[in-house]
Write an enzyme that holds these catalytic residues in place. Sequence first.
Site, PDB file in Angstrom:
ATOM      1  N   SER A 211       0.766  -4.279  -1.708  1.00 26.22           N
ATOM      2  CA  SER A 211       1.220  -5.391  -0.871  1.00 26.22           C
ATOM      3  C   SER A 211       0.157  -6.435  -0.568  1.00 26.22           C
ATOM      4  O   SER A 211       0.459  -7.456   0.060  1.00 26.22           O
ATOM      5  CB  SER A 211       1.791  -4.861   0.452  1.00 26.22           C
ATOM      6  OG  SER A 211       3.083  -4.331   0.249  1.00 26.22           O
TER       7      SER A 211
ATOM      8  N   LYS B 151       0.927  -9.970  -1.298  1.00 27.06           N
ATOM      9  CA  LYS B 151       1.553 -10.895  -0.353  1.00 27.06           C
ATOM     10  C   LYS B 151       0.572 -11.932   0.188  1.00 27.06           C
ATOM     11  O   LYS B 151       0.994 -12.934   0.778  1.00 27.06           O
ATOM     12  CB  LYS B 151       2.183 -10.109   0.802  1.00 27.06           C
ATOM     13  CG  LYS B 151       3.338  -9.210   0.381  1.00 27.06           C
ATOM     14  CD  LYS B 151       3.950  -8.502   1.584  1.00 27.06           C
ATOM     15  CE  LYS B 151       5.139  -7.639   1.203  1.00 27.06           C
ATOM     16  NZ  LYS B 151       4.748  -6.345   0.642  1.00 27.06           N
TER      17      LYS B 151
ATOM     18  N   SER C 236       4.668  -5.763   6.438  1.00 28.73           N
ATOM     19  CA  SER C 236       4.544  -5.783   4.972  1.00 28.73           C
ATOM     20  C   SER C 236       5.907  -5.662   4.309  1.00 28.73           C
ATOM     21  O   SER C 236       6.084  -4.939   3.318  1.00 28.73           O
ATOM     22  CB  SER C 236       3.615  -4.673   4.484  1.00 28.73           C
ATOM     23  OG  SER C 236       3.158  -4.958   3.182  1.00 28.73           O
TER      24      SER C 236
ATOM     25  N   LYS D  82      -4.724  -8.005   5.323  1.00 29.73           N
ATOM     26  CA  LYS D  82      -3.531  -7.400   4.724  1.00 29.73           C
ATOM     27  C   LYS D  82      -3.871  -6.030   4.134  1.00 29.73           C
ATOM     28  O   LYS D  82      -4.932  -5.849   3.536  1.00 29.73           O
ATOM     29  CB  LYS D  82      -2.974  -8.307   3.624  1.00 29.73           C
ATOM     30  CG  LYS D  82      -1.599  -7.893   3.119  1.00 29.73           C
ATOM     31  CD  LYS D  82      -0.537  -8.201   4.164  1.00 29.73           C
ATOM     32  CE  LYS D  82       0.799  -7.539   3.803  1.00 29.73           C
ATOM     33  NZ  LYS D  82       0.803  -6.066   4.029  1.00 29.73           N
TER      34      LYS D  82
END
Length: 378
Positions: free
Chosen positions: A60, A63, A120, A223
Site C-alpha cells: 500500500s 498509495k 489504507s 504510509k
Amino acid sequence: MKRKPLCALLISSLLFCWILALPAQADELTVTAPSVVLMEVSTGQVLFEKESHAVRPCASITKVMTLCLTFEAIQAGKLNLTDTLTASAHAASMGGSDIWLKEGEQMTVDDLIKATVIMSANDAAVVLAENVAGSEEAFVQRMNEKAQALGMADTVFKNCNGLDEEGHVTSAHDVALMSRELLKYPKIQDYTLTWIDYVRGGATQLVNTNKLIRSYNGITGLKTGTTSQAGSCITATAERDGLGLIAVVLGADSTDNRFADARALLDYGFGGWSVTIPEAPALEPVPVAGGMAPTVAVKAGESPKILMKAADSQSVQQEVQMQADIAAPIQKGDVLGQVVYSSSGKTLAQVPITAAEDVEAITFGSAFRYLLGAFFSL
C-alpha cells in the site's frame, strides 16, 4: 592497590556515556529488512542505504503516488475536498484493506483521502483514481508518467492501491522520491498524523496503521503497507530543527521490525546530521563602469539549506565573488557575482548575487537628460 580518585571515576563514567551517545556510523547501523534507504528531504541526499535499488513490491505504499496525483489535481482546481464522488462497481470489488464501499455509494474527497491514508483503503484509492483520470487504467498510466518525471527508474505501477500484481514493483529509493514529492503538499499531514477518525457520519471508524505517529518525536507520516509478497513496509517521515528525513523500509518480516528499522534509520539521521542555514552576507554597492551612477546596489539570493554532519555544522565559510569590470547598462536582476559556501575546501552551495536596480549607460542623450533635470531642479 591504589584506588582511583572519585573525580577520575566520574570523568571515566561520563566519557563512557558520551561515547554511547555518539551517533551510529553507517557500518554500525543494523536493520533487519532486506531493502532500506534514509533520505534528507530538502536536498534529496541519501544518508544511508541497503539494497536501496532492489526491485520489490511495496504493497500500500503505492498509495503515496495515488495521493501525489490526487493532491496535484486538487491544487490545479480539478478536484475539491468537498466534492462528492460515487463508487463504481470496480472500486467496490477491491479486496484486502478497504472500507467496504458499495457500488453507487457516495463519499466526499476529504473522507476518501482519510480512508486511503489512515485505513489504507484500497476501494477508496480506486474511487479517487477513477475521478482524477476517468478510469484506474488511465490513472495508472499517469502514475508511471509521474514516476518517470521524478526519476523513479526502478518503478512500474500496475494498479493504484498496491495489491499484489505481477510486474507491480518499485524500490526503497524510488519510494523515498515519491514520498518527498507528496511532502510538498502540507495538507497531507492533516491525514497522516490523525490517529483515529470517522467516515459515514461516524458509523465507520478509521485507525491509523502507522504506530510511529504516537511514539516518535517529530514524526510527520507517511504510509505503511503489507501484503504476502511485499512483506511489511513503511515510508516514515519526520522533522526536527529544520531537518526533514524519509526512512523507507521494504520487505520486513514483521510489523514490529518495520517500525524498529524505521526508528533506527530516523535516529541515525537525527543523531548524525543537521541542516545549516548560513547568515546572508552584508553587501556594499559595487562600482559600475560607464554608468549614469557610479555604483549599483546588489543583493544575494536566499540563503541555502546546507546538509552536513552534525559535528561539522559550525564550519561553513562563505566567500563573496564579484565579476570583474562590471559595466553599464545593468538591469535589475542581472547576475553580477555569487556567494560560495564551503567547508574544508569543498564547495557546498552557491547563491547568485544580482543587481537590485537598473543602471543606465552613459550616452549623449542620457547625459543631456541628466543635465537638463539638474538644471530645472535648481
